[in-house]
Design a protein around this motif. Structure first.
Motif, PDB file in Angstrom:
ATOM      1  N   GLU A   1       0.853  -1.218   0.092  1.00 56.68           N
ATOM      2  CA  GLU A   1      -0.015   0.126   0.146  1.00 56.68           C
ATOM      3  C   GLU A   1       1.034   1.301   0.118  1.00 56.68           C
ATOM      4  N   CYS A   2       0.674   2.147  -0.819  1.00 55.06           N
ATOM      5  CA  CYS A   2       1.489   3.150  -1.095  1.00 55.06           C
ATOM      6  C   CYS A   2       0.880   4.541  -0.403  1.00 55.06           C
ATOM      7  N   VAL A   3       1.784   5.305   0.154  1.00 52.84           N
ATOM      8  CA  VAL A   3       1.230   6.466   0.976  1.00 52.84           C
ATOM      9  C   VAL A   3       0.643   7.514   0.123  1.00 52.84           C
ATOM     10  N   PRO A   4      -0.310   8.136   0.464  1.00 50.70           N
ATOM     11  CA  PRO A   4      -0.851   9.362  -0.365  1.00 50.70           C
ATOM     12  C   PRO A   4       0.095  10.281  -0.764  1.00 50.70           C
ATOM     13  N   MET A   5      -0.082  10.791  -1.769  1.00 45.23           N
ATOM     14  CA  MET A   5       0.826  11.678  -2.476  1.00 45.23           C
ATOM     15  C   MET A   5       2.238  11.212  -2.839  1.00 45.23           C
ATOM     16  N   CYS A   6       2.390   9.977  -2.900  1.00 46.42           N
ATOM     17  CA  CYS A   6       3.509   9.169  -3.202  1.00 46.42           C
ATOM     18  C   CYS A   6       3.681   9.149  -4.939  1.00 46.42           C
ATOM     19  N   ILE A   7       4.696   9.397  -5.457  1.00 46.88           N
ATOM     20  CA  ILE A   7       5.091   9.573  -6.904  1.00 46.88           C
ATOM     21  C   ILE A   7       5.535   7.918  -7.250  1.00 46.88           C
ATOM     22  N   ILE A   8       4.875   7.369  -7.906  1.00 47.79           N
ATOM     23  CA  ILE A   8       5.258   5.957  -8.346  1.00 47.79           C
ATOM     24  C   ILE A   8       5.789   5.640  -9.960  1.00 47.79           C
ATOM     25  N   GLU A   9       6.576   5.375 -10.353  1.00 46.22           N
ATOM     26  CA  GLU A   9       6.869   4.741 -11.705  1.00 46.22           C
ATOM     27  C   GLU A   9       5.956   3.857 -12.297  1.00 46.22           C
ATOM     28  N   ALA A  10       4.821   3.968 -12.787  1.00 47.02           N
ATOM     29  CA  ALA A  10       4.018   2.906 -13.121  1.00 47.02           C
ATOM     30  C   ALA A  10       4.098   2.435 -14.753  1.00 47.02           C
ATOM     31  N   LYS A  11       4.151   0.955 -14.654  1.00 46.27           N
ATOM     32  CA  LYS A  11       4.199   0.693 -16.171  1.00 46.27           C
ATOM     33  C   LYS A  11       2.912   0.233 -16.577  1.00 46.27           C
ATOM     34  N   VAL A  12       2.279   0.934 -17.833  1.00 51.44           N
ATOM     35  CA  VAL A  12       1.095   0.935 -18.277  1.00 51.44           C
ATOM     36  C   VAL A  12       0.837  -0.521 -18.720  1.00 51.44           C
ATOM     37  N   ILE A  13      -0.329  -1.272 -18.171  1.00 49.65           N
ATOM     38  CA  ILE A  13      -0.720  -2.524 -18.977  1.00 49.65           C
ATOM     39  C   ILE A  13      -2.159  -2.444 -19.769  1.00 49.65           C
ATOM     40  N   GLY A  14      -2.944  -1.489 -19.229  1.00 47.60           N
ATOM     41  CA  GLY A  14      -4.170  -1.722 -19.753  1.00 47.60           C
ATOM     42  C   GLY A  14      -5.253  -0.594 -19.255  1.00 47.60           C
ATOM     43  N   VAL A  15      -6.416  -0.698 -19.556  1.00 45.43           N
ATOM     44  CA  VAL A  15      -7.381   0.350 -19.137  1.00 45.43           C
ATOM     45  C   VAL A  15      -8.684  -0.499 -18.793  1.00 45.43           C
TER      46      VAL A  15
ATOM     47  N   SER B   1       7.585  -7.803  -7.842  1.00 43.70           N
ATOM     48  CA  SER B   1       6.511  -8.856  -7.637  1.00 43.70           C
ATOM     49  C   SER B   1       5.681  -8.617  -8.745  1.00 43.70           C
ATOM     50  N   VAL B   2       5.569  -7.565  -9.423  1.00 43.25           N
ATOM     51  CA  VAL B   2       4.531  -7.100 -10.577  1.00 43.25           C
ATOM     52  C   VAL B   2       4.947  -6.788 -11.801  1.00 43.25           C
ATOM     53  N   ASN B   3       6.381  -6.060 -11.728  1.00 42.74           N
ATOM     54  CA  ASN B   3       6.820  -5.350 -12.927  1.00 42.74           C
ATOM     55  C   ASN B   3       7.199  -6.246 -14.355  1.00 42.74           C
ATOM     56  N   TYR B   4       7.110  -7.742 -13.949  1.00 44.23           N
ATOM     57  CA  TYR B   4       7.265  -8.543 -15.186  1.00 44.23           C
ATOM     58  C   TYR B   4       5.891  -8.463 -16.068  1.00 44.23           C
ATOM     59  N   ILE B   5       4.800  -7.861 -15.677  1.00 44.17           N
ATOM     60  CA  ILE B   5       3.604  -8.026 -16.211  1.00 44.17           C
ATOM     61  C   ILE B   5       3.583  -6.853 -17.262  1.00 44.17           C
ATOM     62  N   ASN B   6       3.278  -7.145 -18.370  1.00 44.37           N
ATOM     63  CA  ASN B   6       3.491  -6.183 -19.726  1.00 44.37           C
ATOM     64  C   ASN B   6       2.037  -6.061 -20.487  1.00 44.37           C
ATOM     65  N   ASP B   7       1.069  -6.723 -19.962  1.00 47.23           N
ATOM     66  CA  ASP B   7      -0.376  -6.445 -20.358  1.00 47.23           C
ATOM     67  C   ASP B   7      -1.433  -7.063 -19.435  1.00 47.23           C
ATOM     68  N   ILE B   8      -2.545  -6.351 -19.771  1.00 46.58           N
ATOM     69  CA  ILE B   8      -3.715  -6.518 -18.948  1.00 46.58           C
ATOM     70  C   ILE B   8      -3.839  -8.193 -18.970  1.00 46.58           C
ATOM     71  N   SER B   9      -3.865  -8.794 -20.032  1.00 41.10           N
ATOM     72  CA  SER B   9      -4.327 -10.093 -20.454  1.00 41.10           C
ATOM     73  C   SER B   9      -3.504 -10.979 -19.432  1.00 41.10           C
ATOM     74  N   GLU B  10      -2.332 -10.610 -18.822  1.00 35.61           N
ATOM     75  CA  GLU B  10      -1.636 -11.460 -17.986  1.00 35.61           C
ATOM     76  C   GLU B  10      -1.916 -11.463 -16.608  1.00 35.61           C
ATOM     77  N   LEU B  11      -3.011 -10.454 -16.382  1.00 33.18           N
ATOM     78  CA  LEU B  11      -3.527 -10.662 -14.924  1.00 33.18           C
ATOM     79  C   LEU B  11      -4.449 -11.823 -14.710  1.00 33.18           C
ATOM     80  N   PRO B  12      -4.512 -12.144 -13.603  1.00 33.66           N
ATOM     81  CA  PRO B  12      -5.444 -13.506 -13.185  1.00 33.66           C
ATOM     82  C   PRO B  12      -6.896 -12.833 -13.527  1.00 33.66           C
ATOM     83  N   PRO B  13      -7.431 -13.908 -14.133  1.00 37.12           N
ATOM     84  CA  PRO B  13      -9.281 -13.449 -14.421  1.00 37.12           C
ATOM     85  C   PRO B  13      -9.750 -12.896 -13.019  1.00 37.12           C
TER      86      PRO B  13
END
Length: 179
Positions: free
Chosen positions: A81-95, A117-129
């Motif tokens: 859980e990230c604290v509010p107002m934290c800036i995170i570099e976020a790799k886009v995987i879907g919408v 633990s998550v940055n190997y994911i490249n597309d939303i299709s890789e997320l658990p249904p």
């Protein structure tokens, strides 16, 4: 004078693939915090009426603008859980495309670029249904006890998400950089 993170934080050097996300609400929270557009501070909008919790860190992409007159929303998956107002570099995987109160309200879905633990994911299709189902359920339910309707239309891939991000930057420049 305080700067407003919506306008003063750089959206990142690798947009639209990796964006800076400013977190307003930590994963697992029932408080609906949002950026006060005038002051740049975080304010408590409300405590969620339903007994549900944000399924991911939730915030916005700086220097973006959408049809709802707000910056573009983003959900950032991470093991923490990230604290509010934290800036995170976020790799886009879907919408996740949804309609909130009759208006389009897209939610970019990303993974924390610096979380192994998550940055190997490249597309939303890789997320658990089931995780997709949890996100859909949260956003369809979280306003029901307020007598408001949210319709989650569909989840789309990284390419569509990046198109939405690029358009949100163009719209921001039209609104705020006309001078």
């Amino acid at each position: 004078m305080m700067t407003n993170p919506w306008h003063s934080v750089n959206p990142g050097s690798e947009v639209p693939n990796i964006v800076n996300a400013i977190i307003e609400i930590p994963k697992g929270c029932r408080a609906k915090y949002e950026l006060d557009k005038e002051s740049g501070l975080l304010k408590l909008d409300r405590v969620l009426y339903s007994s549900v919790y944000y399924p991911a860190n939730y915030g916005f992409i700086p220097q973006s603008y959408c049809d709802d007159h707000d910056p573009l929303d983003i959900l950032v998956l991470s093991q923490i859980e990230c604290v509010p107002m934290c800036i995170i570099e976020a790799k886009v995987i879907g919408v996740m495309q949804m309609i909130d109160g009759g208006e389009a309200d897209d939610k970019i879905i990303a993974v924390a670029a610096n979380d192994m633990s998550v940055n190997y994911i490249n597309d939303i299709s890789e997320l658990p249904p089931h995780f997709i189902d949890e996100m859909r359920h949260f956003f369809e339910e979280y306003k029901k006890l307020e007598k408001k309707t949210v319709v989650v239309e569909e989840f789309q891939n990284k390419v569509k998400a990046e198109e939405i991000i690029v358009k949100s930057f163009e719209d921001y420049r039209k609104i705020f950089k006309q001078s």
